[in-house]
Design a protein around this motif. Structure first.
Motif, PDB file in Angstrom:
ATOM      1  N   SER B 106      48.676  23.032  64.885  1.00  0.00           N
ATOM      2  CA  SER B 106      49.127  22.558  66.188  1.00  0.00           C
ATOM      3  C   SER B 106      48.029  21.855  66.981  1.00  0.00           C
ATOM      4  CB  SER B 106      49.690  23.719  67.010  1.00  0.00           C
ATOM      5  OG  SER B 106      48.718  24.738  67.138  1.00  0.00           O
ATOM      6  N   GLY B 107      46.812  21.895  66.471  1.00  0.00           N
ATOM      7  CA  GLY B 107      45.744  21.151  67.117  1.00  0.00           C
ATOM      8  C   GLY B 107      44.898  21.986  68.054  1.00  0.00           C
ATOM      9  N   THR B 108      43.649  21.577  68.230  1.00  0.00           N
ATOM     10  CA  THR B 108      42.722  22.180  69.197  1.00  0.00           C
ATOM     11  C   THR B 108      42.156  21.076  70.065  1.00  0.00           C
ATOM     12  OG1 THR B 108      42.072  23.964  67.703  1.00  0.00           O
ATOM     13  CG2 THR B 108      40.586  23.454  69.532  1.00  0.00           C
ATOM     14  N   ARG B 109      42.347  21.235  71.358  1.00  0.00           N
ATOM     15  CA  ARG B 109      41.767  20.266  72.296  1.00  0.00           C
ATOM     16  C   ARG B 109      40.363  20.722  72.671  1.00  0.00           C
ATOM     17  NH1 ARG B 109      45.023  16.484  74.665  1.00  0.00           N
ATOM     18  NH2 ARG B 109      47.247  16.734  74.315  1.00  0.00           N
ATOM     19  N   LEU B 110      39.400  19.868  72.388  1.00  0.00           N
ATOM     20  CA  LEU B 110      37.997  20.160  72.710  1.00  0.00           C
ATOM     21  C   LEU B 110      37.567  19.299  73.885  1.00  0.00           C
ATOM     22  CD1 LEU B 110      35.178  21.354  72.107  1.00  0.00           C
ATOM     23  CD2 LEU B 110      34.819  19.427  70.545  1.00  0.00           C
TER      24      LEU B 110
END
Lengths: 110, 114
Positions: B106-110
């Motif tokens: 689902s993704g990781t926002r950095l």
């Protein structure tokens, strides 16, 4: 750059309207894919193609159809757009066991 | 059903901090593993990939990832992040028997603060 273009890049349409998105590749790859990207879901596969006139469903295919009459073009059609289909749509190709993505189409269904 | 889990949805770091993003997948057979990055307003770009061989793979921009088969994991690392690393990161898996169909996390926002 994997030689993938998508058109249009942005589109706003109304509920119930048919919409066709186009993916064009210049690399003569066999496999092509359509994904949608939504917050919290990553990318989800809609349909894919493994050759001219050979297509199959992905994880979220309801409400979508595809066609591939030429190696270089893969079309995604929303027969009757709904607000739940508001999303960013990415086309991809497989080259050397790796998928490469196009620039995306932002579709808004009002 | 096969799945890919990214446990960190949002990560905020200061410049020069070290980064590790987790990725686990559920399929027990042979897989190819990928990390993609998406900078704001752009399409996905390949960071690195693992097919076979040395389980520690190096990618572009100083990123690396380690495949641990026993843990079904493929974590992404970078020793010192930069502001320009601000992006969303996606882990993805292809089953070798699946017509090259990618399954994404689902993704990781950095967010990297200067």
């Amino acid at each position: 750059d994997a030689g993938i273009t998508q058109s249009p890049r942005h589109k706003v349409t109304e509920t119930g309207t048919p919409v066709t998105l186009r993916c064009h590749q210049t690399e003569n790859h066999r496999y092509m894919y359509w994904y949608r990207q939504d917050p919290g879901h990553g990318l989800r596969l809609i349909h894919y193609s493994y050759g001219v006139k050979d297509t199959d469903k992905g994880e979220v295919s309801d409400g979508y159809s595809v066609s591939r009459s030429k190696t270089e073009d893969f079309l995604l059609t929303l027969e009757s757009a709904t607000s739940s289909q508001t999303s960013v749509y990415f086309c991809a190709i497989t080259g050397g066991d790796t998928q490469y993505f196009g620039p995306g189409t932002r579709l808004t269904v009002l | 059903a096969q799945s890919v889990s990214q446990h960190n949805h949002h990560v905020i770091l200061s410049e020069a901090a070290s980064l590790e993003l987790g990725c686990n997948y559920s399929y027990g057979g042979t897989v190819n593993l990928f990390w993609y990055v998406q900078y704001p307003g752009q399409h996905l770009q390949l960071l690195l990939k693992y097919f076979s061989g040395d389980p520690l793979v190096k990618g572009i921009k100083g990123f690396e990832a380690e495949f641990i088969k026993s843990k079904f994991s493929f974590n992404l690392r970078k020793p010192s992040v930069q502001w320009s690393d601000t992006a969303e990161y996606f882990c993805a898996v292809i089953r070798m028997d699946s017509s090259y169909k990618l399954i994404f996390g689902s993704g990781t926002r950095l967010l990297v603060r200067p």
